[in-house]
Design a protein around this motif. Structure first.
Motif, PDB file in Angstrom:
ATOM      1  N   THR A   1       0.845  -1.191   0.000  1.00  0.00           N
ATOM      2  CA  THR A   1       0.000   0.000   0.000  1.00  0.00           C
ATOM      3  C   THR A   1       0.882   1.244   0.000  1.00  0.00           C
TER       4      THR A   1
ATOM      5  N   ARG B   1      -6.262  -1.134  -4.991  1.00  0.00           N
ATOM      6  CA  ARG B   1      -6.451  -2.573  -4.831  1.00  0.00           C
ATOM      7  C   ARG B   1      -7.918  -2.898  -5.054  1.00  0.00           C
TER       8      ARG B   1
ATOM      9  N   MET C   1      -2.393   1.577  -3.970  1.00  0.00           N
ATOM     10  CA  MET C   1      -1.228   0.697  -3.999  1.00  0.00           C
ATOM     11  C   MET C   1      -0.042   1.421  -4.623  1.00  0.00           C
TER      12      MET C   1
END
Length: 113
Positions: free
Chosen positions: A34, A100, A107
């Protein structure tokens, strides 16, 4: 207000997460995570490379205290650090890759330059 991102974890879990991500980064040299984790870990990875550039025994022991895998520390000191011998910082980059699918978390790819 915190000076760092808590990432929804207590301090010990956050430290373990950072150690795992840094270990994976130096092992694979490019990881997808992330955006928040990538930005939080980026400065730690830079510090580890600076330690490795120093190259003395104390620096190696400090890196071993943080990075989980001893073979990754060897790689950091013998392969990664010499690449950046004439570079003053800026060893990593964060590239945004979108969101995501499951939870729409932003991300990013964290990689060594």
């Amino acid at each position: 207000m915190a000076k760092y991102q808590k990432l929804g974890r207590d301090s010990s879990a956050r430290k373990a997460l950072f150690r795992a991500v840094v270990t994976a980064l130096f092992d694979k040299e490019r990881i997808e995570t992330t955006e928040a984790k990538a930005k939080a870990v980026q400065s730690i990875a830079e510090e580890m490379i600076t330690l490795a550039k120093r190259g003395d025994l104390h620096a190696r022991r400090q890196a071993l205290a943080y990075i989980y895998d001893e073979s990754v520390v060897t790689k950091l000191f013998n392969q990664i650090a010499p690449r950046y011998a004439d570079r003053n910082g800026g060893y990593t980059r964060v590239i945004r890759t979108g969101v995501r699918k499951g939870d729409a978390a932003p991300m990013a790819i964290l990689e060594l330059v």
